[in-house]
Design a protein around this motif. Structure first.
Motif, short mmCIF file in Angstrom:
data_model
loop_
_atom_site.label_atom_id
_atom_site.label_comp_id
_atom_site.label_asym_id
_atom_site.label_seq_id
_atom_site.Cartn_x
_atom_site.Cartn_y
_atom_site.Cartn_z
N ASP A 1 0.83 -1.20 0.00
CA ASP A 1 0.00 0.00 0.00
C ASP A 1 0.87 1.26 0.00
OD1 ASP A 1 -2.31 -1.49 -0.03
OD2 ASP A 1 -2.69 -1.32 2.10
N GLN B 1 -7.07 -4.66 -2.26
CA GLN B 1 -6.01 -3.96 -2.98
C GLN B 1 -6.30 -3.85 -4.48
OE1 GLN B 1 -2.50 -6.22 -1.67
NE2 GLN B 1 -2.03 -4.59 -0.23
N GLU B 2 -7.57 -4.01 -4.85
CA GLU B 2 -7.93 -3.85 -6.26
C GLU B 2 -7.66 -2.43 -6.74
OE1 GLU B 2 -11.94 -5.12 -6.70
OE2 GLU B 2 -11.44 -7.26 -6.73
N TRP B 3 -7.75 -1.46 -5.83
CA TRP B 3 -7.50 -0.06 -6.20
C TRP B 3 -6.09 0.13 -6.73
CZ3 TRP B 3 -3.73 2.95 -3.77
CH2 TRP B 3 -3.16 2.41 -2.60
N GLN C 1 1.74 7.09 -6.50
CA GLN C 1 0.72 8.04 -6.96
C GLN C 1 1.14 9.48 -6.65
OE1 GLN C 1 -1.63 9.89 -4.77
NE2 GLN C 1 -2.32 10.91 -6.64
N ARG D 1 1.72 -3.06 -7.93
CA ARG D 1 0.80 -3.85 -8.74
C ARG D 1 1.16 -5.33 -8.68
NH1 ARG D 1 1.53 -5.69 -13.97
NH2 ARG D 1 -0.35 -6.12 -15.20
N LYS E 1 -9.35 -8.35 -2.82
CA LYS E 1 -10.24 -7.23 -3.16
C LYS E 1 -9.81 -5.94 -2.50
CE LYS E 1 -14.44 -9.86 -4.17
NZ LYS E 1 -15.88 -10.05 -3.86
N ALA F 1 -6.14 -0.64 -10.42
CA ALA F 1 -6.82 0.43 -11.15
C ALA F 1 -5.94 1.68 -11.24
CB ALA F 1 -8.13 0.77 -10.46
N GLN F 2 -5.26 1.99 -10.15
CA GLN F 2 -4.36 3.15 -10.14
C GLN F 2 -3.22 2.98 -11.12
OE1 GLN F 2 -2.83 5.21 -6.33
NE2 GLN F 2 -1.13 3.88 -6.92
#
Length: 280
Positions: free
Chosen positions: A208, A246-248, A215, A238, A244, A251-252
């Protein structure tokens, strides 16, 4: 470890290279199924000491019977076993084998924090104590409903900072960075401090932290933009992301790789290869 590093490096480099070519460019183990099965059906016994109760409770829990481990865990927790206190805290926080009760979870974690003494600490329990500091910090940050615990971001900051510095705990460093990045009553935003703590946690492979640092650097979010280095961190995140929650991260990464130009991607490859050489 060196062999693993080469495989991991090839995977990450391949991910970035493919993107560049695209047009849019807790745990204790116990031996034996028989032992676990016996623990699952064994009635609560009189234990000779808290450590024996803890052992029996963990065996029962690992056999898939969290509810049957509660009484033994409580016995061990009352006897001063930090791992039992921590396990009960997690069970009450998650509603795992018991009815969810955030305040009971908070009390068990707080007991670990209150009894921690730097001079007599057992460093084998370092990760348990650090995790308790973070858990109490999160409860203080958000508060507990029913006026059982008022939100106190300044106390959360103190707890995160202690665990981040004294234990060098990656999750504490991440939570501290999030607090500095988002700000809260009594805690002004400080993006440079946030990036500093994220970098420390990211170097420990905290996924994370890698994603959030990436980002911030890629977009120049409160810090000087470093698009290629940010893309490198997001690539690492990635590959390490799972589940789920850490799905963001996926996407990021997808959004960033589409926004990146050829120079960003090629420079990110260089940073990535250098990072993996240093680690492996």
């Amino acid at each position: 470890m060196a062999g693993y590093g080469r495989v991991f490096q090839a995977t990450l480099v391949g991910a970035l290279f493919a993107a560049a070519l695209a047009p849019n460019g807790d745990a204790l183990a116990f031996d034996g199924a028989e032992k676990s099965a016996a623990a699952a059906t064994r009635p609560l016994e009189i234990f000779k000491d808290p450590r024996q109760a803890l052992q029996a409770a963990l065996e029962s829990y690992s056999a898939g019977n969290p509810a049957s481990s509660v009484e033994a865990l409580k016995y061990a927790a009352a006897g001063g076993e930090p791992l039992a206190q921590w396990k009960l805290g997690r069970m009450y926080a998650d509603g795992d084998g018991v009815q969810r009760d955030d305040y009971k979870a908070y009390e068990y974690f707080q007991e670990i924090v209150d009894k921690y003494d730097e001079d007599t600490a057992n460093w084998r329990e370092k990760s348990v104590v650090a995790s308790a500091f973070v858990a109490v910090g999160l409860f203080n940050l958000k508060g507990i409903s029913g006026d059982r615990l008022q939100a106190d971001p300044e106390e959360a900051l103190r707890l995160f900072l202690y665990a981040a510095t004294h234990f060098s705990d990656a999750n504490a460093q991440y939570q501290l960075a999030r607090l500095y990045r988002d700000g809260a009553p009594g805690v002004p935003k400080d993006h440079m401090q946030a990036a500093r703590w994220l970098n420390l946690a990211a170097e420990k492979n905290h996924v994370d932290s890698q994603a959030l640092l990436g980002q911030m650097l890629f977009s120049g979010d409160g810090v000087p933009a470093q698009r290629a280095r940010g893309l490198m961190w997001m690539t690492l995140a990635r590959e390490g992301a799972s589940g789920k929650a850490q799905e963001w991260i996926h996407a990021q990464y997808d959004q960033a790789i589409r926004a990146a130009n050829d120079n960003d991607r090629q420079a990110a490859l260089v940073y990535l290869e250098d990072h993996l050489k240093r680690r492996y």
